[in-house]
Design an enzyme around this catalytic site. Structure first.
Site, short mmCIF file in Angstrom:
data_model
loop_
_atom_site.label_atom_id
_atom_site.label_comp_id
_atom_site.label_asym_id
_atom_site.label_seq_id
_atom_site.Cartn_x
_atom_site.Cartn_y
_atom_site.Cartn_z
N ARG A 1 0.81 -1.24 0.00
CA ARG A 1 0.00 0.00 0.00
C ARG A 1 0.83 1.27 0.00
O ARG A 1 0.37 2.33 0.40
CB ARG A 1 -0.96 0.04 1.19
N HIS B 1 -1.09 9.65 -28.35
CA HIS B 1 -1.41 8.39 -27.69
C HIS B 1 -2.12 7.42 -28.63
O HIS B 1 -2.02 6.21 -28.46
CB HIS B 1 -2.24 8.65 -26.43
N LYS C 1 6.36 22.81 -15.62
CA LYS C 1 5.57 21.63 -15.28
C LYS C 1 5.22 21.64 -13.78
O LYS C 1 4.08 21.40 -13.41
CB LYS C 1 6.30 20.35 -15.67
N LYS D 1 2.60 11.48 -11.74
CA LYS D 1 1.81 10.48 -12.48
C LYS D 1 2.70 9.27 -12.75
O LYS D 1 3.78 9.41 -13.31
CB LYS D 1 1.38 11.05 -13.84
N GLU E 1 9.00 17.52 -25.74
CA GLU E 1 8.24 18.00 -24.57
C GLU E 1 8.63 19.46 -24.25
O GLU E 1 7.79 20.24 -23.78
CB GLU E 1 8.50 17.12 -23.34
N GLU F 1 -5.34 17.06 -12.21
CA GLU F 1 -5.71 17.32 -13.60
C GLU F 1 -7.20 17.51 -13.82
O GLU F 1 -7.85 16.79 -14.60
CB GLU F 1 -5.17 16.19 -14.52
N ARG G 1 -3.74 21.59 -15.60
CA ARG G 1 -2.77 20.54 -15.93
C ARG G 1 -3.06 19.90 -17.28
O ARG G 1 -2.16 19.37 -17.94
CB ARG G 1 -2.71 19.48 -14.80
ZN ZN Z 1 4.54 13.41 -23.04
#
Ligand code: ZN
Ligand code: ADP
Length: 358
Positions: free
Chosen positions: A121, A252, A227, A143, A185, A237, A241
């Site tokens: 946990r 993606h 960032k 993330k 990025e 988010e 964000r």
């Molecule tokens: Zn990225």
């Protein structure tokens, strides 16, 4: 805690935790050892996670440490790897007092953060990003996701590391293609937030930053700060964000399908997002051209022949989709991104238009 070779460190408070940003002078880590990271942890309580490539390249760094090695592949960022690592941690008798340190690129830091968030946990973890992309993006923000099939980062947690340690010395061995991926990025960040940074990038090239440590570190710090500030304002988010997803919706959809490196997929995704932006956000064609030129200057692709129907199948499973609407990041102009809730078919049409032109 003392770091013999430390240049400086600063603590950044996110809603869910404080992260110590530690900047070592170039090669500081290689000259000292991972032990320097040990905070209040004994060597025996540290477990390092890295990939097979970094393990071989930086072998002396890991000597004497319990080290778990994952394959240096995006396909290793999955639940199977998470299960294997948890089992290996159990075999090592890792417990609540174990510190996990992820040394590597985005694949390593994502799986390390994920495993640390769920093993017993949750146990403590820190990152040593070794790629430019990791230093400016992947290691930052808490993330930690893994892919499910072709769907990127579908399963994950938002948990902050205890520290992120920067040593630009690692970048000396970074292949050119990975420099470009990192710049994707950075260019994204400039496009949505910082027209001045965009101009700086336009005046330089990869070779300049490779050879000017001072400029490189300033660039990394500036991108990381954008960032950090965005994540501090909206860790979960729900708002601002989302801007960081500029170029990522289409990216993606095509990244795993064509086995593209993340940066290249984001470059194509930003070009597609510019097409949408011209249509719905008043972006000028001239700004689209400026972005394309900058991407090419940093050896990133602007065109790719894609199968729109297949890409759309993956797009439909996007986390940002809500019924027939999708939160989509557009540019109003260079340096100014905006969040738009768009009908899904606007994005589909842009993908189709892009596919038919490339
Ligand atoms: Zn990225
Ligand atoms: P990212 O998500 O940060 O782009 P990945 O984890 O996908 O990074 O790593 C990309 C590739 O770069 C992998 O093959 C990895 O082993 C390699 N790599 C990471 N850091 C270095 C480095 N400092 N020197 C050489 N290769 C590296």
């Amino acid at each position: 805690m003392t770091y013999n070779y430390m240049n400086y460190s600063s603590k950044i408070a996110f809603p869910s935790g404080v992260v110590d940003y530690i900047f070592l002078p170039k090669d500081g880590l290689k000259k000292s050892s991972v032990e320097e990271l040990a905070v209040s942890y004994d060597k025996q309580h540290i477990v390092i996670i890295t990939d097979d490539h970094i393990a071989a390249l930086y072998e002396p760094l890991f000597k004497g440490y319990k080290t778990l090695v994952v394959p240096a592949l995006e396909s290793a960022k999955d639940l199977h790897t998470i299960g294997t690592l948890c089992r290996q941690l159990l075999d090592l008798e890792a417990g609540r007092n174990t510190l996990l340190i992820g040394v590597g690129g985005g694949v390593v830091t994502d799986v390390t953060g994920f495993v640390a968030s769920v093993y017993m946990r949750g146990i403590a973890f820190g990152f040593v990003p070794t790629t430019l992309l990791g230093m400016v993006d992947a290691a930052i923000g808490g993330k930690n996701g893994v892919n499910l099939g072709l769907t990127k980062n579908l399963i994950g947690t938002i948990t902050q590391p205890k520290f992120i340690l920067y040593d630009t010395g690692f970048l000396q061995t970074l292949p050119n293609v990975e420099w470009s991926n990192g710049f994707a990025e950075i260019i994204k960040c400039a496009s949505i937030f910082d027209a001045g940074l965009f101009d700086e990038l336009a005046a330089q090239n990869i070779s300049f930053y490779k050879h000017d440590d001072h400029a490189l570190l300033a660039l990394i710090e500036k991108s990381a700060a954008w960032k950090n500030n965005t994540v501090i304002a909206d860790e979960k988010e729900t708002g601002v964000r989302k801007l960081l997803n500029f170029g990522h919706t289409a990216a993606h959809a095509i990244e795993n399908m064509y086995e593209l490196p993340h940066g290249k997929a984001v470059a194509i995704g930003m070009v597609i997002a510019c097409m949408v932006s011209e249509e719905v956000a008043g972006l000028s064609a001239a700004d689209t051209e400026r972005l394309k030129k900058l991407l090419q200057q940093y050896h990133l692709p602007v065109s790719l022949s894609i199968n729109a129907a297949k890409a759309m199948e993956i797009l439909r499973m996007d986390k940002k989709r809500k019924d027939d609407l999708i939160d989509y990041i557009v540019l109003e102009r260079i340096g100014h991104g905006a969040i738009r809730s768009l009908p899904f078919n606007v994005v589909e049409k842009a993908l189709e238009a892009y596919a038919s032109h490339n």
